[in-house]
Enzyme design. Structure first.
Site, PDB file in Angstrom:
ATOM      1  N   ASP A 184       5.432   0.033   2.614  1.00  0.00           N
ATOM      2  CA  ASP A 184       4.792  -0.775   1.574  1.00  0.00           C
ATOM      3  C   ASP A 184       5.581  -0.749   0.270  1.00  0.00           C
ATOM      4  O   ASP A 184       6.519   0.032   0.110  1.00  0.00           O
ATOM      5  CB  ASP A 184       3.337  -0.309   1.351  1.00  0.00           C
ATOM      6  CG  ASP A 184       3.203   1.211   1.306  1.00  0.00           C
ATOM      7  OD1 ASP A 184       4.208   1.894   1.014  1.00  0.00           O
ATOM      8  OD2 ASP A 184       2.108   1.713   1.561  1.00  0.00           O
ATOM      9  N   ASP A 234      -9.225   7.224   0.927  1.00  0.00           N
ATOM     10  CA  ASP A 234     -10.236   6.317   1.482  1.00  0.00           C
ATOM     11  C   ASP A 234      -9.909   5.903   2.921  1.00  0.00           C
ATOM     12  O   ASP A 234     -10.535   5.012   3.474  1.00  0.00           O
ATOM     13  CB  ASP A 234     -10.388   5.074   0.591  1.00  0.00           C
ATOM     14  CG  ASP A 234      -9.078   4.283   0.466  1.00  0.00           C
ATOM     15  OD1 ASP A 234      -8.055   4.705   1.055  1.00  0.00           O
ATOM     16  OD2 ASP A 234      -9.070   3.243  -0.217  1.00  0.00           O
ATOM     17  N   HIS A 256      -6.916   4.735   3.963  1.00  0.00           N
ATOM     18  CA  HIS A 256      -5.919   3.672   4.135  1.00  0.00           C
ATOM     19  C   HIS A 256      -4.639   4.202   4.763  1.00  0.00           C
ATOM     20  O   HIS A 256      -4.285   5.373   4.615  1.00  0.00           O
ATOM     21  CB  HIS A 256      -5.641   2.911   2.824  1.00  0.00           C
ATOM     22  CG  HIS A 256      -4.912   3.657   1.764  1.00  0.00           C
ATOM     23  ND1 HIS A 256      -5.468   3.944   0.531  1.00  0.00           N
ATOM     24  CD2 HIS A 256      -3.654   4.144   1.709  1.00  0.00           C
ATOM     25  CE1 HIS A 256      -4.588   4.578  -0.211  1.00  0.00           C
ATOM     26  NE2 HIS A 256      -3.475   4.726   0.482  1.00  0.00           N
ATOM     27  N   GLU A 301      -6.184  -1.172   3.236  1.00  0.00           N
ATOM     28  CA  GLU A 301      -7.383  -0.574   2.644  1.00  0.00           C
ATOM     29  C   GLU A 301      -8.604  -0.838   3.524  1.00  0.00           C
ATOM     30  O   GLU A 301      -8.619  -1.814   4.287  1.00  0.00           O
ATOM     31  CB  GLU A 301      -7.627  -1.188   1.260  1.00  0.00           C
ATOM     32  CG  GLU A 301      -6.564  -0.858   0.220  1.00  0.00           C
ATOM     33  CD  GLU A 301      -6.771   0.502  -0.434  1.00  0.00           C
ATOM     34  OE1 GLU A 301      -7.401   1.388   0.170  1.00  0.00           O
ATOM     35  OE2 GLU A 301      -6.274   0.667  -1.560  1.00  0.00           O
TER      36      GLU A 301
HETATM   37  C1  GLP Z   1      -0.281   5.738  -0.853  1.00  0.00           C
HETATM   38  C2  GLP Z   1       0.720   4.988   0.082  1.00  0.00           C
HETATM   39  C3  GLP Z   1       0.542   5.460   1.490  1.00  0.00           C
HETATM   40  C4  GLP Z   1       0.407   6.957   1.456  1.00  0.00           C
HETATM   41  C5  GLP Z   1      -0.960   7.284   0.939  1.00  0.00           C
HETATM   42  C6  GLP Z   1      -1.207   8.745   0.675  1.00  0.00           C
HETATM   43  O1  GLP Z   1      -0.981   4.918  -1.709  1.00  0.00           O
HETATM   44  N1  GLP Z   1       0.699   3.583   0.041  1.00  0.00           N
HETATM   45  O2  GLP Z   1       1.634   5.016   2.287  1.00  0.00           O
HETATM   46  O3  GLP Z   1       0.557   7.487   2.727  1.00  0.00           O
HETATM   47  O4  GLP Z   1      -1.277   6.483  -0.183  1.00  0.00           O
HETATM   48  O5  GLP Z   1      -0.582   9.171  -0.486  1.00  0.00           O
HETATM   49  P1  GLP Z   1      -0.444  10.685  -0.887  1.00  0.00           P
HETATM   50  O6  GLP Z   1       0.464  11.303   0.101  1.00  0.00           O
HETATM   51  O7  GLP Z   1       0.128  10.659  -2.274  1.00  0.00           O
HETATM   52  O8  GLP Z   1      -1.811  11.277  -0.837  1.00  0.00           O
END
Ligand code: GLP
Length: 243
Positions: free
Chosen positions: A67, A136, A138, A143
């Site tokens: 992403d 959440d 995702h 989402e």
């Molecule tokens: C982010 C990214 C995801 C990531 C997730 C968890 O927003 N878009 O690809 O895996 O949320 O993030 P974190 O590892 O900082 O908890």
């Protein structure tokens, strides 16, 4: 589904890095789906360490990030392009031409999404997709919703997701773009192998819902339960509510 619980976040990151290294040992030209976010920072650090010890070679690897925030060009220091360069790309022997990240600044996101999906199919699809999980549920930026998108698309970010991404934006969640380009659930679920990595108590509840709860678009990560080759790596805190 294989679930492995490690004693610390560091041990979890090491295990994830070893899985990536093993994938490349078996197939030096493997196509990897890669995440950003805090979970991925220690993972990339361990991969860089393995690379320095000559225990992993990225010369033939191909990578696709999952992403990118809408409106940010590759040179914007807050972009995922920049994150990847900082933590990984410029620290290993991965030729730039073999790395791919969605262009958040593409004038026509539909065209960009199509281009990206054709590049993934052209490379033969993802051999290993490494995933973090949002609080959440995702995956990438898919989402929770009434219906999930299979294809790569422009996603609206939940306020909690914007808050979790606020660090690069001076801590102001309102400054985090409200939209992002993300690969769709179809791209993720078509990967031959999936490696889900989660660390910390803030993930304990969503990890339980994703792995043990009903499969629902309200918890996008719950669809991973249907994948035939899923490995989940957790530290003790993230596994705390699995029972
Ligand atoms: C982010 C990214 C995801 C990531 C997730 C968890 O927003 N878009 O690809 O895996 O949320 O993030 P974190 O590892 O900082 O908890």
């Amino acid at each position: 589904m294989i679930v492995c619980v490690h004693r610390s976040a560091r041990a979890t990151a090491r295990a994830a890095a070893r899985t990536v290294a093993l994938t490349l040992e078996r197939d030096p030209g493997a196509v990897l789906g890669l995440p950003t976010g805090n979970t991925s920072v220690p993972l990339y650090a361990e991969l860089v360490a393995l690379h320095r010890q000559r225990r992993v070679d990225f010369a033939k690897a191909v990578t696709f990030n999952l992403d990118e925030l809408r409106g940010l060009g590759p040179d914007d220091p807050r972009s995922y392009h920049a994150f990847m360069r900082r933590h990984f790309f410029r620290r290993v022997n991965l030729p730039a031409s073999q790395t791919h990240v969605l262009r958040g600044d593409a004038p026509d996101w539909r065209l960009e999404a199509r281009r990206y999906e054709s590049a993934i199919s052209g490379a033969g699809g993802l051999d290993l997709c490494v995933l973090g999980i949002g609080r959440d549920g995702h995956l990438a930026f898919n989402e929770p919703a009434g219906r999930l998108e299979r294809r790569t698309h422009l996603a609206r970010l939940a306020p909690s997701t914007r808050r979790d991404n606020a660090e690069a934006f001076g801590g102001r969640w309102q400054s985090v773009p409200a939209e992002a380009l993300t690969v769709g659930m179809g791209v993720i679920l078509h990967a031959r192998h999936i490696l889900l990595v989660a660390m910390g108590l803030t993930k304990a509840d969503i990890v339980r819902r994703a792995l043990r709860g009903p499969i629902s678009p309200r918890v996008p990560a719950s669809y991973l339960q249907r994948h035939s080759s899923l490995t989940v790596l957790l530290d003790r805190a993230a596994a705390a509510r699995l029972g």
